[in-house]
Every structure is written in C-alpha cells, then in structure tokens.
Design an enzyme around this catalytic site. Structure first.
Site, mmCIF file in Angstrom:
data_model
loop_
_atom_site.group_PDB
_atom_site.id
_atom_site.type_symbol
_atom_site.label_atom_id
_atom_site.label_comp_id
_atom_site.label_asym_id
_atom_site.label_seq_id
_atom_site.Cartn_x
_atom_site.Cartn_y
_atom_site.Cartn_z
ATOM 1 N N ASN A 1 0.879 -1.175 0.000
ATOM 2 C CA ASN A 1 0.000 0.000 0.000
ATOM 3 C C ASN A 1 0.910 1.216 0.000
ATOM 4 O OD1 ASN A 1 -1.811 2.048 0.461
ATOM 5 N ND2 ASN A 1 -2.301 1.450 2.564
ATOM 6 N N LYS B 1 0.218 4.305 -0.276
ATOM 7 C CA LYS B 1 -0.316 5.527 0.361
ATOM 8 C C LYS B 1 -0.034 6.731 -0.552
ATOM 9 C CE LYS B 1 0.237 3.134 4.706
ATOM 10 N NZ LYS B 1 0.454 3.166 6.142
ATOM 11 N N HIS C 1 -9.193 1.894 5.043
ATOM 12 C CA HIS C 1 -7.898 1.937 5.727
ATOM 13 C C HIS C 1 -8.016 2.870 6.939
ATOM 14 C CE1 HIS C 1 -3.695 2.641 6.590
ATOM 15 N NE2 HIS C 1 -3.436 1.546 5.906
ATOM 16 N N GLU D 1 -6.136 5.048 8.052
ATOM 17 C CA GLU D 1 -5.789 6.454 7.776
ATOM 18 C C GLU D 1 -6.977 7.186 7.162
ATOM 19 O OE1 GLU D 1 -2.252 5.542 5.550
ATOM 20 O OE2 GLU D 1 -1.275 4.910 7.410
ATOM 21 N N GLU E 1 -5.383 -4.651 10.456
ATOM 22 C CA GLU E 1 -4.229 -3.790 10.696
ATOM 23 C C GLU E 1 -4.394 -3.049 12.021
ATOM 24 O OE1 GLU E 1 -2.278 -2.625 6.704
ATOM 25 O OE2 GLU E 1 -3.911 -1.243 7.024
ATOM 26 N N GLY F 1 3.284 1.803 10.634
ATOM 27 C CA GLY F 1 4.321 2.823 10.468
ATOM 28 C C GLY F 1 5.076 3.131 11.750
ATOM 29 N N SER G 1 3.764 -2.774 9.983
ATOM 30 C CA SER G 1 5.218 -2.972 10.120
ATOM 31 C C SER G 1 5.694 -4.342 9.629
ATOM 32 C CB SER G 1 5.659 -2.718 11.560
ATOM 33 O OG SER G 1 5.387 -1.370 11.922
ATOM 34 N N GLY H 1 2.908 -1.278 4.055
ATOM 35 C CA GLY H 1 3.161 0.116 3.703
ATOM 36 C C GLY H 1 4.626 0.348 3.375
HETATM 37 P P1 13P Z 1 3.435 -0.104 7.458
HETATM 38 O O1 13P Z 1 3.749 -1.416 6.785
HETATM 39 O O2 13P Z 1 4.272 1.032 6.961
HETATM 40 O O3 13P Z 1 3.400 -0.229 8.946
HETATM 41 O O4 13P Z 1 1.933 0.271 7.003
HETATM 42 C C1 13P Z 1 0.941 -0.677 7.127
HETATM 43 C C2 13P Z 1 -0.247 -0.202 6.379
HETATM 44 O O5 13P Z 1 -0.886 0.764 6.764
HETATM 45 C C3 13P Z 1 -0.614 -0.928 5.160
HETATM 46 O O6 13P Z 1 -1.877 -0.568 4.736
#
Ligand code: 13P
Length: 248
Positions: free
Chosen positions: A9, A11, A93, A95, A165, A171, A211, A232
């Site tokens: 992803n 983003k 998601h 976010e 997630e 992140g 992560s 991510g």
């Molecule tokens: P990270 O892998 O950077 O922690 O992000 C996870 C994520 O939000 C995937 O959608």
C-alpha cells in the site's frame, strides 16, 4: 487450500514516473506462483500507466467512491477504475477512517458497490492502541466486520479480502507479535463463520498489516489464519518489495 495475497500500500508516495520505474524494475522479477497474488496499491495518478506496465503485479486502487457518478469533487468512481481494468480496491484503511471521515457505513457501501461490479474490496479493520490496551480488540474488530459486511451475500463475502491492521502497529515499527496477529485474524475468521457459515470462513482471505518487512513476513504468514499481508513502508523499495513477495 487458500491462496496467499501480499499487497503493498503505497499511500501518498510515488509520482507516476516513480511508479513506472518501480514496476519496470520489479514486475519481471516476481516469481510466478499460482498460489500467490502479489500486488501494489498505487495513487490514482499512477493507476493507468501502472496497469499497462504490470504483467505480473496486480495493481490496486487505494480508495473509491460508492456512487457511480455525481457532484463529488475530487472523488474517483468505480466505473473510472473499471475502465482501467482495476480489480482490487483498498477500502476503510485506518488512515482514511481517522483523517477522512471514513466510517463502517461508507466502507460497507463501497464494499457492496465494488462487489456489484465484480471487483474485490480489500476491507481494512483494526483497533487503536487505546482499544488494544483496554483489551477491547475483539469487540471492536467484530463490530467493524459485522458492519462492513452488512447486506453482503455469502457468495460475495467469499471474494472480499480482509486486512487486519492494528493502528498501533502501522508505520511505528511495532509489529504485532505473530501470536497476536494470529489471534485476531482467527477472531475475524470466526466472526465471518458466525455471520455466514464455515465454508465462507474457510475460503475468505485475511491479511495482517502493520510494520511487515521481508525479515518478519515469513513468520507472520506461517500463522494458520493469516493468508497474506498489506504492507506500507516496506513495499516502496524494489528490493524490499521483492523480499516480501518472494519470501519463501
Ligand atoms: P506499514 O507497513 O508502513 O506499517 O503500514 C501498514 C499499512 O498501513 C498498510 O496498509
């Protein structure tokens, strides 16, 4: 046996040119494996060219609007994605839930609209650190799943990919232990069994996200109820991405 599905992803990272360079470098190095779906969710501006350039990678969108068309400045519709032959769309998601007012109700509308158009929602769920620490993850995630799957038929539910997630692991470098990830993904699968039946629960694909890196993906995917990962940061660099999808 269920397939495995690993989706990057991106983003709000990578211009169209950067996305194309990535695909040029990575696409031919994806080891062909009929049991693994390897994809990336790219920004809208890169979708058209990415779809044309990718031969092995599945290209996903990171969001969509549930209405077919209308006065929704800045939004992207399902027919717009279909016209580019996009099949997978990430919805809900954390976010988008936290920063752009996405709710279980809008996630559900998006899922229904995508399924009606033979597209595949990658439906995200997951709890905040506060909920995790209060030991309320089970109720929280079950509620997100119940509402997210409202009015979705059993035949369609099987096609959905669920991404669990935990927000506290996104992140942050704080990966949920494989045991925690497994425990919650199992709860999600059991919820699907109770909403539908054991067949649907056995077939539905459940990813873990938060992560995930080449160094920890194998242990995560070894868990009984985890069929893949939504990644991510570690999906942005070609070598790292290849380390994820060629993890065996
Ligand atoms: P990270 O892998 O950077 O922690 O992000 C996870 C994520 O939000 C995937 O959608």
């Amino acid at each position: 046996m269920r397939k495995q599905i690993i989706i990057g992803n991106w983003k709000m990272y990578k211009t169209n040119s950067e996305a194309l360079n990535f695909i040029k470098e990575v696409d031919s190095k994806i080891v062909k494996n009929s049991n693994l779906i390897a994809g990336i969710g790219v920004p809208f501006t890169a979708l058209s060219d990415a779809k044309k350039a990718a031969k092995n990678l599945v290209i996903a969108a990171e969001n969509v609007h549930f209405e077919k068309e209308g006065a929704y400045t800045g939004e992207i519709s399902i027919p717009m994605l279909k016209d580019l032959n996009v099949e997978y769309v990430i919805i809900g998601h954390s976010e988008r839930r936290e920063m752009f007012n996405e709710t279980d109700e809008t996630v559900n509308k998006k899922a229904l609209a995508l399924l009606a158009n033979n597209m595949i929602p990658v439906l995200c769920c997951g709890e905040s650190l506060e909920i995790f620490e209060a030991k309320k993850t089970k109720e929280w995630v079950e509620n997100q799943i119940t509402k997210g799957f409202n009015q979705i038929s059993a035949a369609d539910a099987k096609k959905v990919v669920i991404a669990y997630e935990p927000i506290w692991a996104i992140g942050t470098g704080k990966v949920a232990t494989p045991e925690i990830a497994q425990e919650i993904c199992k709860i999600v699968r059991e919820k699907i069994a109770s909403l539908y039946n054991q067949d649907v629960a056995n077939e539905i694909l459940i990813q873990y996200g938060g992560s995930v890196k080449p160094e920890n993906i194998k242990e995560i995917l070894n868990q009984a109820d985890i069929d893949g990962a939504l990644v991510g940061g570690a999906s942005l660099i070609p070598d790292s991405y290849l380390g994820l999808v060629n993890f065996k």
